[in-house]
Each structure stands twice: as structure tokens, then as C-alpha cells.
Scaffold this motif. Structure first.
Motif, PDB file in Angstrom:
ATOM      1  N   LEU A 102       0.836  -1.201   0.000  1.00 29.50           N
ATOM      2  CA  LEU A 102       0.000   0.000   0.000  1.00 29.50           C
ATOM      3  C   LEU A 102       0.871   1.250   0.000  1.00 29.50           C
ATOM      4  N   VAL A 103       0.514   2.197  -0.848  1.00 29.56           N
ATOM      5  CA  VAL A 103       1.090   3.539  -0.815  1.00 29.56           C
ATOM      6  C   VAL A 103      -0.042   4.491  -0.471  1.00 29.56           C
ATOM      7  N   PHE A 104       0.061   5.113   0.693  1.00 29.40           N
ATOM      8  CA  PHE A 104      -1.006   5.987   1.181  1.00 29.40           C
ATOM      9  C   PHE A 104      -0.606   7.446   0.996  1.00 29.40           C
ATOM     10  N   VAL A 105      -1.490   8.214   0.356  1.00 33.40           N
ATOM     11  CA  VAL A 105      -1.235   9.631   0.109  1.00 33.40           C
ATOM     12  C   VAL A 105      -1.861  10.445   1.228  1.00 33.40           C
ATOM     13  N   SER A 106      -1.023  11.185   1.950  1.00 30.79           N
ATOM     14  CA  SER A 106      -1.451  11.868   3.158  1.00 30.79           C
ATOM     15  C   SER A 106      -1.127  13.363   3.086  1.00 30.79           C
ATOM     16  N   PHE A 107      -1.178  14.006   4.233  1.00 29.84           N
ATOM     17  CA  PHE A 107      -0.968  15.456   4.345  1.00 29.84           C
ATOM     18  C   PHE A 107      -0.160  15.708   5.609  1.00 29.84           C
ATOM     19  N   LEU A 199       7.961  13.233   3.632  1.00 28.25           N
ATOM     20  CA  LEU A 199       7.371  14.568   3.535  1.00 28.25           C
ATOM     21  C   LEU A 199       7.772  15.162   2.193  1.00 28.25           C
ATOM     22  N   LEU A 200       6.785  15.478   1.365  1.00 23.02           N
ATOM     23  CA  LEU A 200       7.046  16.049   0.043  1.00 23.02           C
ATOM     24  C   LEU A 200       6.900  17.556   0.118  1.00 23.02           C
ATOM     25  N   SER A 201       7.974  18.255  -0.146  1.00 23.58           N
ATOM     26  CA  SER A 201       7.961  19.716  -0.067  1.00 23.58           C
ATOM     27  C   SER A 201       8.983  20.285  -1.027  1.00 23.58           C
ATOM     28  N   GLN A 202       8.839  21.563  -1.304  1.00 23.87           N
ATOM     29  CA  GLN A 202       9.891  22.277  -2.004  1.00 23.87           C
ATOM     30  C   GLN A 202      11.058  22.475  -1.044  1.00 23.87           C
ATOM     31  N   GLY A 203      12.132  23.054  -1.547  1.00 29.04           N
ATOM     32  CA  GLY A 203      13.327  23.195  -0.731  1.00 29.04           C
ATOM     33  C   GLY A 203      13.304  24.357   0.234  1.00 29.04           C
ATOM     34  N   GLU A 204      12.284  25.208   0.144  1.00 30.49           N
ATOM     35  CA  GLU A 204      12.185  26.344   1.058  1.00 30.49           C
ATOM     36  C   GLU A 204      10.726  26.625   1.353  1.00 30.49           C
ATOM     37  N   ASN A 205      10.482  27.212   2.515  1.00 28.30           N
ATOM     38  CA  ASN A 205       9.137  27.655   2.851  1.00 28.30           C
ATOM     39  C   ASN A 205       9.076  29.176   2.803  1.00 28.30           C
ATOM     40  N   PHE A 206       7.883  29.733   2.965  1.00 27.81           N
ATOM     41  CA  PHE A 206       7.702  31.166   2.746  1.00 27.81           C
ATOM     42  C   PHE A 206       6.817  31.783   3.818  1.00 27.81           C
ATOM     43  N   THR A 207       7.281  32.892   4.398  1.00 29.68           N
ATOM     44  CA  THR A 207       6.363  33.741   5.142  1.00 29.68           C
ATOM     45  C   THR A 207       5.501  34.458   4.115  1.00 29.68           C
ATOM     46  N   MET A 208       4.387  35.033   4.553  1.00 31.49           N
ATOM     47  CA  MET A 208       3.510  35.683   3.588  1.00 31.49           C
ATOM     48  C   MET A 208       4.141  36.912   2.934  1.00 31.49           C
ATOM     49  N   PRO A 209       4.908  37.746   3.652  1.00 33.57           N
ATOM     50  CA  PRO A 209       5.610  38.816   2.940  1.00 33.57           C
ATOM     51  C   PRO A 209       6.581  38.292   1.893  1.00 33.57           C
ATOM     52  N   ASP A 264      13.178  14.649   1.086  1.00 31.77           N
ATOM     53  CA  ASP A 264      12.631  13.346   0.709  1.00 31.77           C
ATOM     54  C   ASP A 264      12.336  13.256  -0.784  1.00 31.77           C
ATOM     55  N   PHE A 265      11.831  14.337  -1.364  1.00 33.70           N
ATOM     56  CA  PHE A 265      11.518  14.301  -2.799  1.00 33.70           C
ATOM     57  C   PHE A 265      12.771  13.985  -3.608  1.00 33.70           C
ATOM     58  N   ALA A 266      13.864  14.680  -3.312  1.00 32.30           N
ATOM     59  CA  ALA A 266      15.111  14.453  -4.049  1.00 32.30           C
ATOM     60  C   ALA A 266      15.629  13.047  -3.818  1.00 32.30           C
ATOM     61  N   MET A 267      15.495  12.542  -2.593  1.00 31.84           N
ATOM     62  CA  MET A 267      15.944  11.189  -2.299  1.00 31.84           C
ATOM     63  C   MET A 267      15.158  10.164  -3.115  1.00 31.84           C
ATOM     64  N   ILE A 268      13.845  10.392  -3.257  1.00 33.93           N
ATOM     65  CA  ILE A 268      12.988   9.454  -3.988  1.00 33.93           C
ATOM     66  C   ILE A 268      13.237   9.516  -5.488  1.00 33.93           C
ATOM     67  N   THR A 269      13.301  10.730  -6.029  1.00 35.57           N
ATOM     68  CA  THR A 269      13.317  10.909  -7.483  1.00 35.57           C
ATOM     69  C   THR A 269      14.697  11.096  -8.086  1.00 35.57           C
ATOM     70  N   GLY A 270      15.657  11.530  -7.265  1.00 42.29           N
ATOM     71  CA  GLY A 270      16.989  11.779  -7.800  1.00 42.29           C
ATOM     72  C   GLY A 270      17.202  13.184  -8.305  1.00 42.29           C
ATOM     73  N   HIS A 271      16.220  14.055  -8.145  1.00 46.29           N
ATOM     74  CA  HIS A 271      16.401  15.460  -8.537  1.00 46.29           C
ATOM     75  C   HIS A 271      15.593  16.359  -7.605  1.00 46.29           C
ATOM     76  N   GLN A 272      15.857  17.643  -7.669  1.00 45.22           N
ATOM     77  CA  GLN A 272      15.202  18.604  -6.783  1.00 45.22           C
ATOM     78  C   GLN A 272      13.778  18.907  -7.247  1.00 45.22           C
ATOM     79  N   PRO A 273      12.893  19.255  -6.322  1.00 46.30           N
ATOM     80  CA  PRO A 273      11.539  19.645  -6.721  1.00 46.30           C
ATOM     81  C   PRO A 273      11.544  20.997  -7.428  1.00 46.30           C
TER      82      PRO A 273
END
Length: 286
Positions: A102-107, A199-209, A264-273
Motif C-alpha cells: 500500500l502507498v497511502f497519500v497523506s498530508f 514529507l514532500l515539499s519544495q526546498g524552502e518555505n515562505f512567510t507571507m511577505p 525526501d523528494f530528491a531522495m525518492i526521485t533523484g532530482h530537486q523539486p
């Protein structure tokens, strides 16, 4: 190998199917969908399309039979009890159909202190799976970047973002990147055989400004940050039917619970998001 995908005609599910097609070809895919007519284009490509209803146990057993790997994309509902019931029915159907992987897609809003209305569901699933004999992996998406693009005209008109997250940052991932990672995990036994959690994410997060400044650069319009209160935000989107639910999610953001990033994304796919800058630039049309 037969990979079955639930929710295959949804916004993420469609992209997961496309990503899997590149890896295993269409004839190895089975799409378990509520409305088969919506999957006719996939059927014409050689994929097997079967009717599956989370509320109909036997339909799930039929859909899951012959499955080597099940990619489970939950339904879109803010009813926690309904989501749990759907998952329990699916687990029982998996057992009868002898599904082992099973591969479960979560949040990622699954912390014990998270006030998001659905956080209890996302926290429940890994604990529930730990007590089963399934080989499984859980992929936790951060916030989808995709809805930001159609939201830009409203933000330009408002001249600012309004998310009630105060000075906290938010983390994002594109659906295309999420789908690519899900597909790679589904076809790679070593990535899904021992209860892995990603955890699938981009390489940086953002404050609203920070996000507003990036949007301003991309669109050529000033987009600042005019924070609403949680109650104001809920009222603003009440007519769309999910104002309170979204407000509860951004309440989690204001507590610093939606800012996680990983490699994690880069580890799984071999490239950056894909970066947020590139994504917005490629998809924004003035």
C-alpha cells in the motif's frame, strides 16, 4: 505487476496515473474510480477502469482483487468520521482481496497539537497501518502550490495575501512533483516495504511577505500581506462551503505547524523539486 490507483480522476490522481504510465506503461494500471465514464480517456490508452465506491465494500473487493500495489488517494471530504469509515472499509477489502502493498497519500498536518479539522484522520492512518501486515509507505504532501496560480488575479485585486498565519511560514509542493514521487515509491519495493514516511515539499518555505514579494516579481503587480483574522477568513470563504475548515488549517499554519521541509523528494526521485519561483513563472499568464 498491477498497480491500482483510487481517486484516479481527481486533480492529483490524474497526475499520478500519468506519472505511473511513464514508469510501467498503461496496461499495468488499474483505475478504481467512482464514475468510470470520467476515466474513458484512460481506458482508451489500455488501462483497466473499474467502478469503486468507498461506501460499497464489495465494489472495493472487486476493484482491489489482482492488485500488487494499491495507491490510496483519499476522497475529498472534511468529514473525519466518513474518511475513517472509508479507510476501514478499504482495509477490510484489501484483506479479502489479498493486497499486500500500500502507498497511502497523506498530508503533513498530522501533529497531535494541530487544530486542522482533518488532522486527526492523518494522525490516525499511520497508527492504524502499523497494526496491519501490509507493506506500506506514507507520503505526506505539504500545501499544494497549484491553487496559487488561479488565486493570483484575486490577490492582485486585493493587493495582498490574506492567509491568517501571522509571521509563520508555509511549505508547498506542486501536484506534478507529488505525483512523480508517489509513482516512484509505488514501483520501487525498497521505498515502500517497511512503513516509510515521507514529507514532500519544495526546498524552502515562505512567510507571507516573502511569498507576496515573489508573486509581485512574477506578476508585475504589488502583492503584499493584509492578514485577516481566522474568523474573517472563515466568513470570507463561507459561501464556498469550506470557510471554517480552511480557517482551521491556517490556524495550524499560524502555530508553525505547516512549515516543514525535507529532502525526501530528491531522495525518492533523484532530482530537486520545482521551485516556487519557477512554478509561478511558468504558469502565470498576464
Amino acid at each position: 505487476m498491477t498497480i491500482t490507483v483510487t481517486g484516479a480522476t481527481g486533480q492529483l490522481g490524474t497526475k499520478v496515473v500519468h506519472a505511473l504510465t511513464k514508469l510501467v506503461g498503461p496496461t499495468n494500471l488499474k483505475l478504481a474510480v467512482h464514475t468510470p465514464k470520467k476515466a474513458e480517456s484512460f481506458s482508451k490508452q489500455g488501462m483497466t477502469v473499474v467502478s469503486a465506491d468507498y461506501a460499497n465494500y464489495q465494489s472495493l473487493v472487486t476493484a482491489f482483487t489482482g492488485t500488487d500495489v494499491l495507491v490510496y488517494i483519499p476522497s475529498i471530504t472534511y468529514n473525519v468520521l466518513q474518511r475513517i469509515t472509508e479507510f476501514e472499509t478499504s482495509l477490510a477489502a484489501m484483506k479479502q482481496a489479498q493486497v499486500k502493498n500500500l502507498v497511502f497519500v497523506s498530508f503533513f498536518a498530522d501533529q497531535e497539537s494541530n487544530p486542522f479539522q482533518m488532522s486527526s484522520y492523518y494522525a490516525y492512518v499511520p497508527r492504524r497501518l502499523a497494526g496491519t501486515p501490509l507493506n506500506f509507505a506514507i507520503l505526506k504532501n505539504s500545501l499544494y502550490a497549484d491553487p496559487l496560480v488561479p488565486y493570483l488575479p484575486e490577490l492582485i485585486e486585493r493587493e495582498g495575501l490574506i492567509y491568517p498565519v501571522q509571521d509563520q511560514a508555509l511549505s508547498f509542493i506542486t501536484r506534478n512533483d507529488s505525483a512523480e514521487a508517489i509513482a516512484k515509491v509505488a514501483v520501487t519495493p525498497a521505498l515502500r516495504s517497511s512503513g516509510q514516511r515521507y514529507l514532500l515539499s519544495q526546498g524552502e518555505n515562505f512567510t507571507m511577505p516573502e511569498l507576496g514579494a515573489l508573486m509581485s516579481t512574477v506578476t508585475g503587480h504589488h502583492i503584499g500581506y493584509h492578514e485577516m483574522t481566522l474568523s474573517e477568513f472563515a466568513a470570507a470563504y463561507a459561501d464556498e462551503g469550506d470557510g471554517d475548515e480552511l480557517a482551521s488549517m491556517y490556524h495550524a499554519g499560524a502555530l508553525g505547524l505547516l512549515n516543514g521541509i525535507s529532502d525526501d523528494f530528491a531522495m525518492i526521485t533523484g532530482h530537486q523539486p520545482e521551485t516556487m519561483s519557477h512554478f509561478l513563472t511558468q504558469n502565470w499568464q498576464n
